[in-house]
Design an enzyme around this catalytic site. Structure first.
Site, PDB file in Angstrom:
ATOM      1  N   PHE A  73       0.854  -1.192   0.000  1.00  0.00           N
ATOM      2  CA  PHE A  73       0.000   0.000   0.000  1.00  0.00           C
ATOM      3  C   PHE A  73       0.896   1.251   0.000  1.00  0.00           C
ATOM      4  O   PHE A  73       2.064   1.185   0.385  1.00  0.00           O
ATOM      5  CB  PHE A  73      -0.927  -0.046   1.231  1.00  0.00           C
ATOM      6  CG  PHE A  73      -1.885   1.098   1.279  1.00  0.00           C
ATOM      7  CD1 PHE A  73      -2.861   1.252   0.299  1.00  0.00           C
ATOM      8  CD2 PHE A  73      -1.813   2.042   2.293  1.00  0.00           C
ATOM      9  CE1 PHE A  73      -3.738   2.326   0.335  1.00  0.00           C
ATOM     10  CE2 PHE A  73      -2.691   3.120   2.329  1.00  0.00           C
ATOM     11  CZ  PHE A  73      -3.652   3.261   1.353  1.00  0.00           C
ATOM     12  N   ASN A 109       1.463   3.748   1.767  1.00  0.00           N
ATOM     13  CA  ASN A 109       2.225   4.240   2.926  1.00  0.00           C
ATOM     14  C   ASN A 109       3.320   3.270   3.391  1.00  0.00           C
ATOM     15  O   ASN A 109       4.040   3.565   4.335  1.00  0.00           O
ATOM     16  CB  ASN A 109       1.280   4.566   4.097  1.00  0.00           C
ATOM     17  CG  ASN A 109       0.505   3.356   4.589  1.00  0.00           C
ATOM     18  OD1 ASN A 109       0.824   2.221   4.249  1.00  0.00           O
ATOM     19  ND2 ASN A 109      -0.524   3.605   5.391  1.00  0.00           N
ATOM     20  N   LYS A 110       3.443   2.128   2.721  1.00  0.00           N
ATOM     21  CA  LYS A 110       4.408   1.132   3.183  1.00  0.00           C
ATOM     22  C   LYS A 110       5.841   1.527   2.787  1.00  0.00           C
ATOM     23  O   LYS A 110       6.038   2.327   1.865  1.00  0.00           O
ATOM     24  CB  LYS A 110       4.059  -0.247   2.611  1.00  0.00           C
ATOM     25  CG  LYS A 110       2.716  -0.769   3.110  1.00  0.00           C
ATOM     26  CD  LYS A 110       2.742  -0.964   4.605  1.00  0.00           C
ATOM     27  CE  LYS A 110       1.488  -1.569   5.186  1.00  0.00           C
ATOM     28  NZ  LYS A 110       0.246  -0.828   5.008  1.00  0.00           N
ATOM     29  N   ASN A 111       6.829   0.915   3.471  1.00  0.00           N
ATOM     30  CA  ASN A 111       8.233   1.276   3.192  1.00  0.00           C
ATOM     31  C   ASN A 111       8.577   1.032   1.732  1.00  0.00           C
ATOM     32  O   ASN A 111       9.386   1.754   1.149  1.00  0.00           O
ATOM     33  CB  ASN A 111       9.171   0.471   4.089  1.00  0.00           C
ATOM     34  CG  ASN A 111       9.050   0.873   5.552  1.00  0.00           C
ATOM     35  OD1 ASN A 111       8.065   1.498   5.948  1.00  0.00           O
ATOM     36  ND2 ASN A 111      10.035   0.514   6.353  1.00  0.00           N
ATOM     37  N   LEU A 112       7.988  -0.015   1.152  1.00  0.00           N
ATOM     38  CA  LEU A 112       8.074  -0.244  -0.296  1.00  0.00           C
ATOM     39  C   LEU A 112       6.641  -0.315  -0.804  1.00  0.00           C
ATOM     40  O   LEU A 112       5.804  -0.974  -0.187  1.00  0.00           O
ATOM     41  CB  LEU A 112       8.794  -1.558  -0.621  1.00  0.00           C
ATOM     42  CG  LEU A 112      10.232  -1.691  -0.124  1.00  0.00           C
ATOM     43  CD1 LEU A 112      10.790  -3.073  -0.464  1.00  0.00           C
ATOM     44  CD2 LEU A 112      11.120  -0.601  -0.722  1.00  0.00           C
TER      45      LEU A 112
END
Ligand SMILES: Cc1ncc(COP(=O)(O)O)c(C=O)c1O
Length: 374
Positions: A181, A183-186
């Site tokens: 998603f 907002n995830k780090n990747l």
């Protein structure tokens, strides 16, 4: 510095446009394009695992993992009470029953000392969730799984590149899931992946993900099982591949930001941070603080409003699984107390956490928090 600092924005700082343009200009925009397998290979090998199956989000990744293991009606699956609802819903999709375990007061992950009392003859699996990028105590969870012959499905939605005992999260279990998603780090915008070292589970994932069409065989329209359309498009995978190329760089940025928050606020009474799991590398998906109102002098809500007045965005934390009407109506046992989860929900929230947050922004946010203390 802008006058509004969002809680998170994606960092698309590499080959995203190049790869997406390539996908568009060659017409490969569905799930059949080559970026899907490139992304699967790149991400699973980054995690130190043989196989990857890209899907359209992190929720269905958990469902697909459970389906690949044959979890179904009548089974019980242990999950943390402090998690995003997706973990529980994915169990419900299989008709199995989620069973809750409270969080540890320091790491905020599933309390491994409380798992055993929830194991019954119906328990088939444990889903440890690496909360906010902090790896769970995988030694203890693996021991319990071995003792009671349970599957482990790591929900690593928030923990790309996190490590435990020097190994990446996602590599400790029979099968693991990730979310990509925004907002995830990747990120791939929306997206997910299942990873596993087990060839049979891998084949099952590929089969169920694509409507139970025969895998690696001519396409015939006879379906022997009920399948899902969980395919990821080549466009999303093109973004994913570009993101994996930057994985270490983005991971370092998140860790650096978290350390700056912790250092800046170390002299501010009443602000509590998540404690790192011993032997773990926390990748700090979200910078989360918990307020002790009597020491800080204000409640969480008062601080959130004050931050908002200063252009600083925040988000509430998850509400305990045992307080979810949906899960109660479904038939979960929602009795009992989950005091650590309730404490987190009542007193905690996310601070801005984008990878490319500037030092100036972090310092400003911390000054606003410190300046408000009574
Ligand atoms: C722990 C956890 N599991 C699963 C998910 C679901 O991922 P998605 O939003 O990609 O469906 C999330 C999403 O944030 C999550 O935090």
């Amino acid at each position: 510095m802008s006058d509004f600092i969002p809680v998170c924005t994606p960092l698309l700082g590499g080959n995203e446009i190049k790869y997406v343009t390539d996908a568009v200009s060659t017409g490969w925009i569905s799930s059949s394009g080559s970026y899907v397998s490139k992304f699967e290979e790149a991400f699973s090998s980054y995690c130190g695992v043989k196989y990857g199956v890209a899907v359209c989000n992190g929720t269905v990744a958990i469902h697909l993992a459970l389906a690949a293991l044959g979890i179904g009606k009548g089974d019980e699956v242990i999950i943390p009470s402090f998690t995003m609802i997706a973990t529980a819903f994915a169990v419900c999709y299989t008709r199995a029953i989620p069973v809750f375990v409270d969080a540890d007061k320091d790491t905020w992950n599933i309390d491994v000392t409380k798992i055993e009392e929830k194991i019954t003859s119906k328990t088939k699996a444990i889903i440890p969730v690496h909360i906010f990028g902090n790896p769970c105590d995988m030694t203890k969870i693996c021991e319990l799984a071995k003792k009671y012959k349970l599957y482990i499905i790591e929900d690593a939605a928030e923990a790309h590149g996190a490590e435990y005992d020097g190994k990446k999260t996602g590599s400790f279990s029979d099968i693991a899931s990730f979310s990509f998603f925004a907002n995830k780090n990747l990120t791939t915008g929306e997206g997910g992946m299942v990873i596993t070292d087990n060839e049979e589970y891998f084949k099952n994932c590929r089969y169920f993900k694509n409507m139970c069409f025969p895998v690696d065989a001519p396409r015939v329209y006879s379906h022997e099982d009920i399948g899902f359309n969980y395919r990821m498009s080549n466009l999303h995978a093109a973004i994913g591949l570009a993101q994996v190329e930057k994985a270490d760089e983005y991971r370092a940025m998140r860790i650096k930001n978290a350390k700056r928050y912790m250092k800046n606020l170390s002299d501010c009474p009443g602000i509590i941070f998540q404690k790192d799991q011993p032997n773990g590398l926390n990748v700090h998906w979200m910078n989360t603080i918990v307020i002790n109102p009597s020491e800080y002098g204000h409640s969480k809500d008062e601080l959130i409003n004050h931050l908002k007045d200063n252009g600083i965005d925040t988000r509430f934390l998850f509400v305990s699984m045992n307080h979810q009407k949906s899960l109660k109506d479904y038939g979960c046992d929602c009795s009992g107390n989950y005091p650590v989860t309730d404490w987190l929900t009542e007193n905690g929230f996310y601070l801005p956490s984008a990878s490319n947050l500037t030092e100036k922004e972090i310092d400003f946010i911390c000054d606003v928090i410190k300046g408000f203390r009574k």
